[in-house]
Design a protein around this motif. Structure first.
Motif, mmCIF file in Angstrom:
data_model
loop_
_atom_site.group_PDB
_atom_site.id
_atom_site.type_symbol
_atom_site.label_atom_id
_atom_site.label_comp_id
_atom_site.label_asym_id
_atom_site.label_seq_id
_atom_site.Cartn_x
_atom_site.Cartn_y
_atom_site.Cartn_z
ATOM 1 N N TRP A 63 0.829 -1.203 0.000
ATOM 2 C CA TRP A 63 0.000 0.000 0.000
ATOM 3 C C TRP A 63 0.869 1.261 0.000
ATOM 4 O O TRP A 63 0.625 2.193 -0.760
ATOM 5 C CB TRP A 63 -0.922 0.001 1.215
ATOM 6 N N VAL A 64 1.897 1.278 0.847
ATOM 7 C CA VAL A 64 2.735 2.465 0.984
ATOM 8 C C VAL A 64 3.589 2.687 -0.258
ATOM 9 O O VAL A 64 3.674 3.799 -0.791
ATOM 10 C CB VAL A 64 3.618 2.365 2.248
ATOM 11 N N LEU A 65 4.221 1.627 -0.762
ATOM 12 C CA LEU A 65 5.124 1.754 -1.911
ATOM 13 C C LEU A 65 4.406 1.694 -3.254
ATOM 14 O O LEU A 65 5.020 1.968 -4.286
ATOM 15 C CB LEU A 65 6.192 0.660 -1.864
ATOM 16 N N GLU A 66 3.140 1.316 -3.237
ATOM 17 C CA GLU A 66 2.348 1.131 -4.450
ATOM 18 C C GLU A 66 3.021 0.149 -5.418
ATOM 19 O O GLU A 66 3.019 0.337 -6.630
ATOM 20 C CB GLU A 66 2.069 2.464 -5.153
ATOM 21 N N GLU A 67 3.587 -0.887 -4.854
ATOM 22 C CA GLU A 67 4.196 -1.975 -5.627
ATOM 23 C C GLU A 67 3.787 -3.292 -4.981
ATOM 24 O O GLU A 67 3.997 -3.486 -3.789
ATOM 25 C CB GLU A 67 5.721 -1.879 -5.619
ATOM 26 N N ALA A 68 3.223 -4.178 -5.781
ATOM 27 C CA ALA A 68 2.793 -5.476 -5.254
ATOM 28 C C ALA A 68 3.059 -6.549 -6.295
ATOM 29 O O ALA A 68 3.163 -6.267 -7.488
ATOM 30 C CB ALA A 68 1.314 -5.450 -4.891
ATOM 31 N N ILE A 69 3.166 -7.766 -5.826
ATOM 32 C CA ILE A 69 3.366 -8.909 -6.708
ATOM 33 C C ILE A 69 2.119 -9.772 -6.662
ATOM 34 O O ILE A 69 1.688 -10.197 -5.593
ATOM 35 C CB ILE A 69 4.598 -9.736 -6.284
ATOM 36 N N TRP A 70 1.545 -10.012 -7.819
ATOM 37 C CA TRP A 70 0.387 -10.893 -7.948
ATOM 38 C C TRP A 70 0.932 -12.265 -8.322
ATOM 39 O O TRP A 70 1.404 -12.476 -9.433
ATOM 40 C CB TRP A 70 -0.553 -10.366 -9.008
ATOM 41 N N LEU A 71 0.871 -13.199 -7.391
ATOM 42 C CA LEU A 71 1.435 -14.524 -7.601
ATOM 43 C C LEU A 71 0.579 -15.321 -8.574
ATOM 44 O O LEU A 71 -0.645 -15.264 -8.529
ATOM 45 C CB LEU A 71 1.545 -15.264 -6.270
ATOM 46 N N GLY A 72 1.258 -16.070 -9.442
ATOM 47 C CA GLY A 72 0.561 -16.887 -10.425
ATOM 48 C C GLY A 72 0.956 -18.340 -10.304
ATOM 49 O O GLY A 72 1.580 -18.769 -9.332
ATOM 50 N N GLN A 73 0.595 -19.106 -11.322
ATOM 51 C CA GLN A 73 0.892 -20.534 -11.318
ATOM 52 C C GLN A 73 2.315 -20.796 -11.795
ATOM 53 O O GLN A 73 2.879 -20.034 -12.581
ATOM 54 C CB GLN A 73 -0.067 -21.275 -12.237
ATOM 55 N N ASN A 74 2.878 -21.895 -11.335
ATOM 56 C CA ASN A 74 4.175 -22.403 -11.775
ATOM 57 C C ASN A 74 5.286 -21.376 -11.633
ATOM 58 O O ASN A 74 6.149 -21.249 -12.490
ATOM 59 C CB ASN A 74 4.101 -22.892 -13.227
ATOM 60 N N GLY A 75 5.249 -20.588 -10.565
ATOM 61 C CA GLY A 75 6.308 -19.631 -10.303
ATOM 62 C C GLY A 75 6.203 -18.338 -11.079
ATOM 63 O O GLY A 75 7.073 -17.489 -10.972
ATOM 64 N N SER A 76 5.173 -18.176 -11.871
ATOM 65 C CA SER A 76 5.017 -16.925 -12.603
ATOM 66 C C SER A 76 4.340 -15.901 -11.707
ATOM 67 O O SER A 76 3.571 -16.243 -10.814
ATOM 68 C CB SER A 76 4.194 -17.138 -13.869
#
Length: 138
Positions: A63-76
């Motif tokens: 929220w603070v940095l406005e950077e997030a990782i959306w985890l996917g399948q098979n390590g993507s």
């Protein structure tokens, strides 16, 4: 020989899907979320306090940095920034709330707080994930 066949047949080890319960349905799994879990102090601390704290910490960072990782399948995974990252941070916060209400308040037990918190966290997560999809696809 007949006794061995009866034992194997009674245990459900025959056929292709020997490990599936024919009486288990998706509605039963959903209904299980309405009841408090079973467990002891380890689940109470690990799943009710530590796991939600870790997820909420990452949500606050996103929220603070406005950077997030959306985890996917098979390590993507997909790196999100801006409004999409903030809405995904709310989704992660809802997941932390779900874990906390499920395994902390469900094991206390305080059924009213447990059930209200589960409903609020699931509705918040649904809305936040929908907002994330909107921001990613627009």
């Amino acid at each position: 020989m007949e006794l061995a066949r009866n034992i194997v047949g009674a245990s459900g080890l025959q056929g292709m899907n020997w490990n599936e319960n024919p009486n288990r349905h998706t509605l039963g799994d959903i209904e299980d979320l309405a009841h408090p879990p079973s467990g002891g102090r380890l689940k109470f601390i690990a799943l009710g306090i530590l796991l939600p704290a870790a997820i909420a910490g990452y949500a606050a960072r996103a929220w603070v940095l406005e950077e997030a990782i959306w985890l996917g399948q098979n390590g993507s995974s997909m790196d999100l920034t801006g409004d999409a990252a903030r809405s995904l941070a709310v989704c992660y916060a809802a997941a932390a709330m779900f874990c906390h209400f499920r395994w902390f308040w469900g094991l206390v037990p305080s059924y009213r707080i447990f059930s209200t918190g589960i409903v609020i966290s699931m509705l918040t997560g649904l809305g936040a994930c929908s907002a994330t999809l909107y921001h990613v696809l627009k």
